[in-house]
Design a protein around this motif. Sequence first.
Motif, mmCIF file in Angstrom:
data_model
loop_
_atom_site.group_PDB
_atom_site.id
_atom_site.type_symbol
_atom_site.label_atom_id
_atom_site.label_comp_id
_atom_site.label_asym_id
_atom_site.label_seq_id
_atom_site.Cartn_x
_atom_site.Cartn_y
_atom_site.Cartn_z
ATOM 1 N N ARG A 30 -13.726 2.745 57.064
ATOM 2 C CA ARG A 30 -14.733 3.276 56.491
ATOM 3 C C ARG A 30 -14.479 4.537 55.402
ATOM 4 O O ARG A 30 -13.901 5.604 56.209
ATOM 5 C CB ARG A 30 -16.000 3.683 57.416
ATOM 6 C CG ARG A 30 -16.350 2.138 58.429
ATOM 7 C CD ARG A 30 -17.638 3.029 58.771
ATOM 8 N NE ARG A 30 -17.551 3.980 59.970
ATOM 9 C CZ ARG A 30 -18.444 4.822 59.918
ATOM 10 N NH1 ARG A 30 -19.822 4.564 59.495
ATOM 11 N NH2 ARG A 30 -18.403 6.068 60.663
ATOM 12 N N LEU A 54 -16.459 6.961 53.264
ATOM 13 C CA LEU A 54 -17.736 7.689 53.153
ATOM 14 C C LEU A 54 -17.804 8.732 51.810
ATOM 15 O O LEU A 54 -16.792 9.434 51.880
ATOM 16 C CB LEU A 54 -18.387 8.498 54.324
ATOM 17 C CG LEU A 54 -18.463 7.358 55.726
ATOM 18 C CD1 LEU A 54 -17.022 7.367 56.365
ATOM 19 C CD2 LEU A 54 -19.728 7.839 56.436
ATOM 20 N N ASP A 55 -18.630 8.541 50.985
ATOM 21 C CA ASP A 55 -18.766 9.522 50.105
ATOM 22 C C ASP A 55 -20.259 10.171 49.941
ATOM 23 O O ASP A 55 -21.117 9.832 50.694
ATOM 24 C CB ASP A 55 -18.704 9.168 48.673
ATOM 25 C CG ASP A 55 -19.579 7.919 48.321
ATOM 26 O OD1 ASP A 55 -20.617 8.068 48.367
ATOM 27 O OD2 ASP A 55 -18.990 6.870 47.793
ATOM 28 N N GLU A 56 -20.367 11.317 48.999
ATOM 29 C CA GLU A 56 -21.789 11.885 49.081
ATOM 30 C C GLU A 56 -22.280 11.631 47.741
ATOM 31 O O GLU A 56 -22.911 12.504 47.209
ATOM 32 C CB GLU A 56 -21.460 13.276 49.534
ATOM 33 C CG GLU A 56 -21.037 13.710 50.823
ATOM 34 C CD GLU A 56 -21.091 15.070 51.078
ATOM 35 O OE1 GLU A 56 -21.227 15.918 50.076
ATOM 36 O OE2 GLU A 56 -20.884 15.578 52.393
ATOM 37 N N GLY A 112 -24.908 6.581 45.938
ATOM 38 C CA GLY A 112 -25.144 5.472 46.349
ATOM 39 C C GLY A 112 -25.056 4.167 45.880
ATOM 40 O O GLY A 112 -24.977 4.303 44.344
ATOM 41 N N ASP A 138 -22.701 0.010 52.181
ATOM 42 C CA ASP A 138 -24.050 0.204 52.773
ATOM 43 C C ASP A 138 -24.466 1.933 52.273
ATOM 44 O O ASP A 138 -23.570 2.394 51.866
ATOM 45 C CB ASP A 138 -24.018 0.032 54.222
ATOM 46 C CG ASP A 138 -23.872 -1.258 54.938
ATOM 47 O OD1 ASP A 138 -24.511 -2.213 54.446
ATOM 48 O OD2 ASP A 138 -22.785 -1.666 55.201
ATOM 49 N N ASP A 139 -25.345 2.060 52.587
ATOM 50 C CA ASP A 139 -26.014 3.534 52.578
ATOM 51 C C ASP A 139 -25.619 4.599 53.667
ATOM 52 O O ASP A 139 -25.374 3.965 54.724
ATOM 53 C CB ASP A 139 -27.444 3.685 52.434
ATOM 54 C CG ASP A 139 -28.198 2.861 51.083
ATOM 55 O OD1 ASP A 139 -27.216 3.023 50.139
ATOM 56 O OD2 ASP A 139 -29.163 2.261 51.456
ATOM 57 N N ARG A 140 -25.040 5.353 53.182
ATOM 58 C CA ARG A 140 -24.756 6.384 54.310
ATOM 59 C C ARG A 140 -25.851 7.243 54.618
ATOM 60 O O ARG A 140 -26.647 7.715 53.767
ATOM 61 C CB ARG A 140 -23.475 7.390 53.347
ATOM 62 C CG ARG A 140 -23.068 8.416 54.457
ATOM 63 C CD ARG A 140 -21.961 9.479 53.805
ATOM 64 N NE ARG A 140 -21.359 10.268 54.783
ATOM 65 C CZ ARG A 140 -20.559 11.340 54.415
ATOM 66 N NH1 ARG A 140 -20.009 11.308 53.230
ATOM 67 N NH2 ARG A 140 -20.132 12.224 55.253
ATOM 68 N N VAL A 143 -21.144 3.962 51.904
ATOM 69 C CA VAL A 143 -20.205 3.774 53.039
ATOM 70 C C VAL A 143 -19.600 2.292 52.477
ATOM 71 O O VAL A 143 -20.258 1.193 52.806
ATOM 72 C CB VAL A 143 -20.683 3.708 54.332
ATOM 73 C CG1 VAL A 143 -19.534 3.433 55.459
ATOM 74 C CG2 VAL A 143 -21.394 4.939 54.741
ATOM 75 N N THR A 159 -16.624 -0.499 53.878
ATOM 76 C CA THR A 159 -16.115 -0.589 54.847
ATOM 77 C C THR A 159 -15.212 -1.824 54.886
ATOM 78 O O THR A 159 -15.532 -2.997 54.374
ATOM 79 C CB THR A 159 -17.287 -1.191 56.077
ATOM 80 O OG1 THR A 159 -18.252 -0.266 56.282
ATOM 81 C CG2 THR A 159 -16.526 -1.549 57.263
#
Length: 454
Positions: free
Chosen positions: A383, A385-387, A390, A435-437, A443, A445
């Motif tokens: 996975r 994940l970023d900030e 989205g 998907d949304d984090r 996110v 995957t």
Amino acid sequence: MTRFRSIISRVVALHVVAIGVTSILMPLALYWLLNEAANSLHRDALRAQALTIASFLHPLPDDRGVTLDIPPEARPIYSGEYALYAYAILDSKGNVLFTSRPEDAPLSAANDPLTNDSFSRRRSKGTVLIGVNVPRAIGDRLYWIQVGQDLAHRDVIIDDIVASFLPRVAWITFPILLLLLLIDIMIFRRALEPVRAASDTAAAIGPTTTDIRLSEQSMPSEIVPLVHAVNQALDRLEAGFRAQREFTADMAHELRTPLAIMRARVDTMEDLPLRRSLEADIVNMTRTVNQVLDIAELEAFVVDGDSKADLQAVCADAVAFMAPLAVDSDKTIALTGVEAPVWVRGHAEALFRAVRNLVENAIRHTPAGGTIEVDVAADGTVRVLDEGPGVPLAERETIFKRFWRRDRARPESRGLGLAIVTRVAAAHGGTISVDDRPGGGAVFTLRLQSAPPV
């Protein structure tokens, strides 16, 4: 027939209809034939008896008529309660001269002409009497000899067979036809087995297996032209696919030299702002060319069934490789999850490209001061994940297509990074999703197939 898509289902449906019609018509036809055969046998036997009785007729002197002299040994079959045959001898006007019946009447009905070859009459007892009319000339006079037989007589077994045919014999027609249907199904399934095998082969043909062709050796002669045409179409598609792939790779290779020359010339420029702007453009162009090369190589990429890769080590290499870019962009990147080796089915270099592109995509969309996290799970899942902002629901399918970009004004994106990830995932039998984090961001995957440890 439009509701039946397969050949076998259509054949079976038609056979069921044919069996239903045949199981009704065949017993009726057999019953009619048996009945006609029984009636013919009866008539022949009755005519023979009529000729026998005619031989017992003798003319009287002076042409005063005839007399009937039945031998004693033959009389039981014409007289008595259980007589097998009944007879009546009539003159040309229909008057009864001799009869074996107590009533002085012809065997046929009153309205039946004597010229009829045969007759049938229902008696007052409810039984049916069938008979024949046989003309016989004795002297100068014509006589009619009628011989009949009661169908209820215990010796008339032919009619008993006919009467019991439908309830006792005709029912076997349907099971026999049903057995033939089952045999037909087995025959058709065996005959169409090469077609089924060809469909399985065709299903295995894909971008990485364009050299597979359908076998024409065991095909039914009716389907060989179709299979041959399909193989020719596959040849043309493979040639076009190969030409397109080679053109893309050649173009990318040819662009590398001009880009290197441009980079060398830009380095000699004294105008610092202009040089930095051109260097940034060259970096973006070089990145695009490299991604095009990756795409071209992955089109023909096939994962060996025995190949394994340590997913944790691949992700660690990708994070280390992309860390300088994250630091230059004032962003933080971290590797989390399991620290032990995670073995998956796949090719380490290809997986490295996929994870690198996911990390690069996360760095590009995360604002300054943000964090990118690469999380490795023991089940072969990565996975990233970023900030960033989205991914809207409407775009979660299209972002994995080639050359798709949300903001085409941004020069650093060409819409190839996620397409490379998609191709790598497909080659490894895995999947990629977004998907949304929680708390904001996205996110991505990447799920891969686990492999036994080395």
